[in-house]
Scaffold this motif. Structure first.
Motif, mmCIF file in Angstrom:
data_model
loop_
_atom_site.group_PDB
_atom_site.id
_atom_site.type_symbol
_atom_site.label_atom_id
_atom_site.label_comp_id
_atom_site.label_asym_id
_atom_site.label_seq_id
_atom_site.Cartn_x
_atom_site.Cartn_y
_atom_site.Cartn_z
ATOM 1 N N ALA A 95 0.839 -1.204 0.000
ATOM 2 C CA ALA A 95 0.000 0.000 0.000
ATOM 3 C C ALA A 95 0.872 1.252 0.000
ATOM 4 N N GLY A 96 1.962 1.207 0.761
ATOM 5 C CA GLY A 96 2.884 2.342 0.767
ATOM 6 C C GLY A 96 3.509 2.575 -0.601
ATOM 7 N N ALA A 97 3.834 1.489 -1.302
ATOM 8 C CA ALA A 97 4.390 1.615 -2.654
ATOM 9 C C ALA A 97 3.369 2.240 -3.599
ATOM 10 N N MET A 98 2.103 1.880 -3.443
ATOM 11 C CA MET A 98 1.061 2.462 -4.294
ATOM 12 C C MET A 98 0.897 3.954 -3.998
ATOM 13 N N VAL A 99 0.937 4.340 -2.726
ATOM 14 C CA VAL A 99 0.863 5.760 -2.365
ATOM 15 C C VAL A 99 2.065 6.491 -2.964
ATOM 16 N N TYR A 100 3.228 5.911 -2.813
ATOM 17 C CA TYR A 100 4.446 6.513 -3.345
ATOM 18 C C TYR A 100 4.348 6.718 -4.858
ATOM 19 N N MET A 101 3.901 5.699 -5.582
ATOM 20 C CA MET A 101 3.787 5.836 -7.041
ATOM 21 C C MET A 101 2.758 6.901 -7.414
ATOM 22 N N ALA A 102 1.656 6.979 -6.663
ATOM 23 C CA ALA A 102 0.648 8.002 -6.943
ATOM 24 C C ALA A 102 1.219 9.403 -6.728
ATOM 25 N N VAL A 103 1.993 9.571 -5.673
ATOM 26 C CA VAL A 103 2.601 10.875 -5.398
ATOM 27 C C VAL A 103 3.608 11.235 -6.494
ATOM 28 N N VAL A 104 4.408 10.268 -6.921
ATOM 29 C CA VAL A 104 5.379 10.526 -7.993
ATOM 30 C C VAL A 104 4.652 10.893 -9.278
ATOM 31 N N MET A 105 3.583 10.165 -9.590
ATOM 32 C CA MET A 105 2.820 10.454 -10.808
ATOM 33 C C MET A 105 2.173 11.835 -10.738
ATOM 34 N N ALA A 106 1.682 12.211 -9.571
ATOM 35 C CA ALA A 106 1.057 13.527 -9.430
ATOM 36 C C ALA A 106 2.067 14.646 -9.661
#
Length: 184
Positions: A95-106
């Motif tokens: 879940a942390g990796a998914m949050v991280y990827m979303a933040v990077v994409m944003a």
């Protein structure tokens, strides 16, 4: 994480199939098994949505905040569950990796919210997540190979009650996470 061309569609199909299988697993088992399968289904479908090639669908900017919120909540749930069952720490990392990827994409430039870190300085975290998921995939593959045929819990259990299929599902999502992290 948006990927390109046929590899993007393969990743979408793999993650969606894993999510669908996890939904089917929710129909049986104990309450804890159903909750775990539900979390894995969320992860599979979320990864499938993030992997849709940008040429087909470029999500609006607010989508990344929604991903971060949903997977942040899933991470908190995994953290809460891990106090009694440490195997949920993997769900917390996912879940942390998914949050991280979303933040990077944003924070990525371009009309498709492009790839790459730019000057974010987040590359060490990507490397740490890559190492974690590479280890998870290698360990999961090693655990999958020697699995002997396990009889189902009766005719009602069918193929959704088979532990080797659940392991294969988790392994495929680990491989997909590696692929998604490599596109950062």
């Amino acid at each position: 994480m948006h990927t390109g061309g046929s590899s993007g569609w393969a990743l979408v199909a793999l993650c969606a199939a894993a999510g669908a299988y996890c939904l089917l697993r929710m129909r049986g088992g104990t309450g804890e098994q159903r909750r775990e399968a539900g979390g894995e289904a969320l992860m599979g479908f979320g990864m499938a949505a993030m992997a849709v090639p940008p040429a087909v669908f470029s999500p609006p900017p607010w989508t990344w905040a929604l991903y971060a919120a949903v997977f942040g909540a899933a991470g908190l749930r995994a953290l809460w569950a891990a106090r009694d069952r440490p195997h949920h720490l993997h769900h917390l990392v996912g879940a942390g990796a998914m949050v991280y990827m979303a933040v990077v994409m944003a924070g990525s430039p371009g009309p498709a919210q492009g790839h790459g870190h730019g000057g974010s300085g987040a590359a060490p975290l990507t490397g740490a997540l890559l190492l974690y998921f590479a280890g998870y995939v290698l360990l999961g593959g090693a655990r999958l190979v020697p699995v002997a045929a396990v009889p189902a819990d009766g005719p009602a259990a069918g193929w959704t009650g088979r532990p080797e299929l659940a392991r294969a599902c988790r392994l495929s999502m680990g491989i997909a996470m590696l692929a998604m992290l490599l596109t950062l």
